[in-house]
Design an enzyme around this catalytic site. Sequence first.
Site, PDB file in Angstrom:
ATOM      1  N   GLY A 232      -1.131  -4.273   9.891  1.00 49.99           N
ATOM      2  CA  GLY A 232      -1.909  -3.217  10.531  1.00 49.99           C
ATOM      3  C   GLY A 232      -3.319  -3.134   9.985  1.00 49.99           C
ATOM      4  O   GLY A 232      -4.090  -2.281  10.405  1.00 49.99           O
ATOM      5  N   SER A 233      -3.656  -4.026   9.039  1.00 48.13           N
ATOM      6  CA  SER A 233      -5.015  -4.053   8.492  1.00 48.13           C
ATOM      7  C   SER A 233      -6.006  -4.461   9.570  1.00 48.13           C
ATOM      8  O   SER A 233      -5.706  -5.285  10.438  1.00 48.13           O
ATOM      9  CB  SER A 233      -5.094  -5.053   7.332  1.00 48.13           C
ATOM     10  OG  SER A 233      -4.084  -4.821   6.386  1.00 48.13           O
ATOM     11  N   THR A 234      -7.211  -3.913   9.522  1.00 50.67           N
ATOM     12  CA  THR A 234      -8.269  -4.259  10.467  1.00 50.67           C
ATOM     13  C   THR A 234      -9.550  -4.555   9.685  1.00 50.67           C
ATOM     14  O   THR A 234      -9.608  -4.385   8.474  1.00 50.67           O
ATOM     15  CB  THR A 234      -8.520  -3.117  11.464  1.00 50.67           C
ATOM     16  OG1 THR A 234      -8.858  -1.925  10.738  1.00 50.67           O
ATOM     17  CG2 THR A 234      -7.284  -2.843  12.318  1.00 50.67           C
TER      18      THR A 234
ATOM     19  N   HIS B 255     -11.472  11.016  19.063  1.00 49.27           N
ATOM     20  CA  HIS B 255     -10.973  10.882  17.701  1.00 49.27           C
ATOM     21  C   HIS B 255     -11.613  11.948  16.810  1.00 49.27           C
ATOM     22  O   HIS B 255     -12.605  12.572  17.186  1.00 49.27           O
ATOM     23  CB  HIS B 255     -11.297   9.496  17.126  1.00 49.27           C
ATOM     24  CG  HIS B 255     -10.375   8.408  17.589  1.00 49.27           C
ATOM     25  ND1 HIS B 255      -9.127   8.208  17.045  1.00 49.27           N
ATOM     26  CD2 HIS B 255     -10.527   7.463  18.540  1.00 49.27           C
ATOM     27  CE1 HIS B 255      -8.549   7.176  17.644  1.00 49.27           C
ATOM     28  NE2 HIS B 255      -9.373   6.706  18.553  1.00 49.27           N
TER      29      HIS B 255
ATOM     30  N   GLY C 299       0.822  -1.212   0.000  1.00 49.20           N
ATOM     31  CA  GLY C 299       0.000   0.000   0.000  1.00 49.20           C
ATOM     32  C   GLY C 299       0.850   1.253   0.000  1.00 49.20           C
ATOM     33  O   GLY C 299       0.551   2.229   0.692  1.00 49.20           O
TER      34      GLY C 299
ATOM     35  N   ASN D 146      -3.146  -1.323  16.637  1.00 51.03           N
ATOM     36  CA  ASN D 146      -2.472  -0.040  16.824  1.00 51.03           C
ATOM     37  C   ASN D 146      -1.003  -0.328  17.096  1.00 51.03           C
ATOM     38  O   ASN D 146      -0.668  -0.967  18.089  1.00 51.03           O
ATOM     39  CB  ASN D 146      -3.109   0.725  17.990  1.00 51.03           C
ATOM     40  CG  ASN D 146      -2.585   2.143  18.120  1.00 51.03           C
ATOM     41  OD1 ASN D 146      -1.402   2.382  17.948  1.00 51.03           O
ATOM     42  ND2 ASN D 146      -3.462   3.075  18.441  1.00 51.03           N
TER      43      ASN D 146
ATOM     44  N   LYS E  87     -14.192   9.527  12.027  1.00 50.66           N
ATOM     45  CA  LYS E  87     -14.061   8.139  12.483  1.00 50.66           C
ATOM     46  C   LYS E  87     -15.435   7.599  12.840  1.00 50.66           C
ATOM     47  O   LYS E  87     -16.174   8.222  13.607  1.00 50.66           O
ATOM     48  CB  LYS E  87     -13.119   8.049  13.682  1.00 50.66           C
ATOM     49  CG  LYS E  87     -12.732   6.624  14.039  1.00 50.66           C
ATOM     50  CD  LYS E  87     -11.599   6.619  15.045  1.00 50.66           C
ATOM     51  CE  LYS E  87     -11.141   5.207  15.363  1.00 50.66           C
ATOM     52  NZ  LYS E  87     -10.576   4.530  14.185  1.00 50.66           N
TER      53      LYS E  87
ATOM     54  N   GLY F  35     -11.003   0.527  17.699  1.00 51.48           N
ATOM     55  CA  GLY F  35     -10.200  -0.670  17.914  1.00 51.48           C
ATOM     56  C   GLY F  35      -9.186  -0.492  19.021  1.00 51.48           C
ATOM     57  O   GLY F  35      -8.937  -1.407  19.817  1.00 51.48           O
ATOM     58  N   THR F  36      -8.593   0.695  19.112  1.00 51.10           N
ATOM     59  CA  THR F  36      -7.612   0.952  20.168  1.00 51.10           C
ATOM     60  C   THR F  36      -8.271   0.939  21.546  1.00 51.10           C
ATOM     61  O   THR F  36      -7.727   0.371  22.499  1.00 51.10           O
ATOM     62  CB  THR F  36      -6.917   2.296  19.930  1.00 51.10           C
ATOM     63  OG1 THR F  36      -6.255   2.262  18.666  1.00 51.10           O
ATOM     64  CG2 THR F  36      -5.897   2.591  21.030  1.00 51.10           C
TER      65      THR F  36
ATOM     66  N   GLY G  64      -0.588   4.801  -0.292  1.00 47.07           N
ATOM     67  CA  GLY G  64      -1.524   5.262   0.733  1.00 47.07           C
ATOM     68  C   GLY G  64      -0.837   6.061   1.826  1.00 47.07           C
ATOM     69  O   GLY G  64       0.402   6.125   1.896  1.00 47.07           O
TER      70      GLY G  64
END
Length: 246
Positions: A76-78, A134, A11, A102, A138, A144-145, A14
């Site tokens: 790091g993909s979620t 955030h 990526g 994270n 978002k 997630g964190t 990105g």
Amino acid sequence: MDRMTRFAVAGAKGRMGQAVIRVLTERGLDIAATFDKGDEIDLSNADAVIDFTTPNATLAIAEACAAAGGKVHVIGSTGFMPEQETALNAYHGRNVVIRSGNFSLGVNILMGLVKQAAAKLDALEWDIEVTEAHHKRKVDAPSGTALMLGHAAADGRGVSLHNAKVAARDGLTGQREPGTIGFSVIRGGGIVGEHSVLFAAEDELITLSHSARDRTLFARGAVEAALFGVKQSPGLYDMQDVLGFN
């Protein structure tokens, strides 16, 4: 040791891919390959790939890592669906896989401290609240964190977060039940990310906090994870392993 590790960046066009390239360049580390969606994945000259892409792209990269003889895959993909999780799990025995929602070193140090504090503080006397702020774009709440921090607190208490979690975007009313782990959410402006875990007793309050000002810190943590990974045997790891909390 750093200069001997050759990196591939997934990526690369990105925002996070660019941040990873910037960190690697600043540290004088070797970028062996970069690729984006639809590109051929060539890991022949890379020891580790840092992957902030999408679940489908991550699965393709995991397959490429295995085909190339086993690599370090920093993910790091979620947002993986259950069937994607099942497919990804098939690669843990052949690759070093380091996953985290994270990669900030600070957030993961905070997680370790939260787990230790929760283990020491009696659940009947101490309430736990995870608060987060955030940017207004978002959409997930809790983030997630925040959930990672909640899991750390639950693990410290030896319970499942699924059974202890209390959260509602439109607010909660009524008496707080002992042993629950609450979540409070703020969405507004351009805030990168701020997280606190509050331990509240009748006459005492402990606050453990972290504030992110620059998204590059996630790239820095991912690079540290990759450098850790090249020294490990195949298996599944996370940032708690990288930092020595596990």
